[in-house]
Design an enzyme around this catalytic site. Structure first.
Site, PDB file in Angstrom:
ATOM      1  N   GLU A   1       0.788  -1.229   0.000  1.00 18.31           N
ATOM      2  CA  GLU A   1       0.000   0.000   0.000  1.00 18.31           C
ATOM      3  C   GLU A   1       0.825   1.286   0.000  1.00 18.31           C
ATOM      4  O   GLU A   1       0.470   2.251  -0.677  1.00 18.31           O
ATOM      5  CB  GLU A   1      -0.956   0.001   1.210  1.00 18.31           C
ATOM      6  CG  GLU A   1      -2.155  -0.925   1.067  1.00 18.31           C
ATOM      7  CD  GLU A   1      -1.822  -2.395   1.276  1.00 18.31           C
ATOM      8  OE1 GLU A   1      -2.683  -3.236   1.014  1.00 18.31           O
ATOM      9  OE2 GLU A   1      -0.688  -2.696   1.716  1.00 18.31           O
TER      10      GLU A   1
ATOM     11  N   ASP B   1      -4.499  -2.174   5.018  1.00 19.33           N
ATOM     12  CA  ASP B   1      -5.849  -2.270   5.582  1.00 19.33           C
ATOM     13  C   ASP B   1      -6.298  -3.722   5.552  1.00 19.33           C
ATOM     14  O   ASP B   1      -5.481  -4.616   5.633  1.00 19.33           O
ATOM     15  CB  ASP B   1      -6.808  -1.324   4.829  1.00 19.33           C
ATOM     16  CG  ASP B   1      -7.049  -1.745   3.386  1.00 19.33           C
ATOM     17  OD1 ASP B   1      -6.168  -2.378   2.773  1.00 19.33           O
ATOM     18  OD2 ASP B   1      -8.139  -1.431   2.843  1.00 19.33           O
TER      19      ASP B   1
END
Length: 348
Positions: A139, A147
């Site tokens: 990410e 997440d």
């Protein structure tokens, strides 16, 4: 083409992600189908074991559909009520259900398993990797924050291995994934079809035991000495300084890798990992991740990161702020602000 294949027979509930050209990237409709199937099967006596696989040869799931996320973020459609915000809400509810599922949840993490793919697999009860597995949370390379419960898993690895994986976007091999607590069993890819067939007549434990062998050694576990020494620092700046000063060439390369990522995403990610380590449950971590993800949706770096890596593919993101020193504590704090009546609210 049907993007998720749902099949129930011989005691198995079989879920196959079916977007092979996109390495089975997960979208909202797929998440809802999987969620509905799992909820139905939880109390269905005809389903003894759930099995999750990905179509094609390239991987289980390359992550979420970030082109759609970019479309929302670039158009200014941010917030919990945006299409992406609603998708994430349902996706995280799915991740939580997997983590507490009442039946064996066998997932084949063959090939590429990134981001949202980790959310579908890493919280399962029986997580299988192969010699082709490449697992990671990439990410920060697109200006986003790990997440789908990723910070729960990353913060609970031995020592600081998870911090290294998160900040560098390092790919874990099968051996690494098992050592880091992202997977449980190693099965050669050529034996997966026979394993799935055996699951129709045996319990998950017995079937997997027939095919599982010793996992390859973990390179990351072998490097835990310098990883722990460097990543135990309290700030990203100090982590980078320790990596640069270390004798290990792998540590020096890690510093280079980190400094190519979004500075604000790096600092928010470190805060997220440290926070997740102290939270009591996957649900509590997902609630926190939802706040951070919604804040990310209106950030410059998420739009720019996806543009550079996926849309234009120039691999030259212009981060803002451009340096770690320019990222203030107040800017990081803003990612963790409460959402009022838009909170995810798991476990309440």
């Amino acid at each position: 083409m049907t993007e998720v294949l749902i099949d129930k027979r011989d005691g198995l509930g079989l879920i196959t992600l079916n977007r092979p050209k996109a390495i089975n990237a997960l979208n909202h409709a797929m998440a809802l189908e999987i969620l509905a199937a799992l909820r139905a099967w939880a109390t269905d006596d005809a389903v003894r074991t759930v099995v999750v696989t990905g179509a094609g040869e390239r991987g289980l799931c390359a992550g979420g559909d970030i082109v759609a996320i970019h479309r929302d973020a670039a158009s200014g459609a941010a917030g919990a009520d945006s299409p992406t915000g609603v998708f994430w809400r349902d996706e995280y509810i799915l991740n939580a259900l997997i983590g507490s599922y009442p039946k064996p949840y066998v997932v084949v993490m063959d090939g590429i398993v990134m981001g949202g793919g980790v959310g579908l697999s890493g919280h399962g009860s029986h997580r299988i990797v192969t010699e082709r597995s490449k697992i990671g949370m990439p990410e920060v390379g697109i200006g986003f924050i790990p997440d789908v419960g990723g910070t729960y898993l990353l913060s609970r690895t031995p020592g600081e291995i998870g911090t290294h994986v998160a900040l560098t976007t390092a790919r874990m091999t099968a051996g690494d994934a098992i050592a880091a607590g992202f997977a449980d069993y190693y099965v050669a890819s050529e034996n997966i079809p026979a394993l799935l067939d055996t699951l129709r007549g045996e319990t998950a434990e017995i079937a997997i035991a027939k095919f599982a062998t010793a996992a390859p050694e973990s390179v990351l576990a072998a490097q835990q000495g310098w990883i722990d020494a460097c990543y135990s620092a309290g700030t990203v700046e100090e982590i980078v300084a320790r990596l640069r000063a270390h004798d290990a060439p792998e540590a020096n390369q890690a510093a280079v890798d980190i400094l190519s990522k979004s500075p604000v995403a790096l600092k928010v990610t470190l805060r997220s990992l440290r926070t997740a380590r102290e939270l009591p449950s996957l649900e509590a971590v997902l609630n926190e991740e939802y706040r951070v993800s919604i804040a990310s949706l209106s950030s410059h770096d998420l739009v720019e990161g996806i543009r550079a890596q996926v849309i234009d593919k120039d691999r030259n993101p212009q981060w803002s702020p451009a340096t770690l020193a320019e990222v203030t504590d107040e800017r990081v704090d803003a990612y963790f602000a409460g959402l009022g009546d838009k909170e995810l609210g798991l476990g309440k």
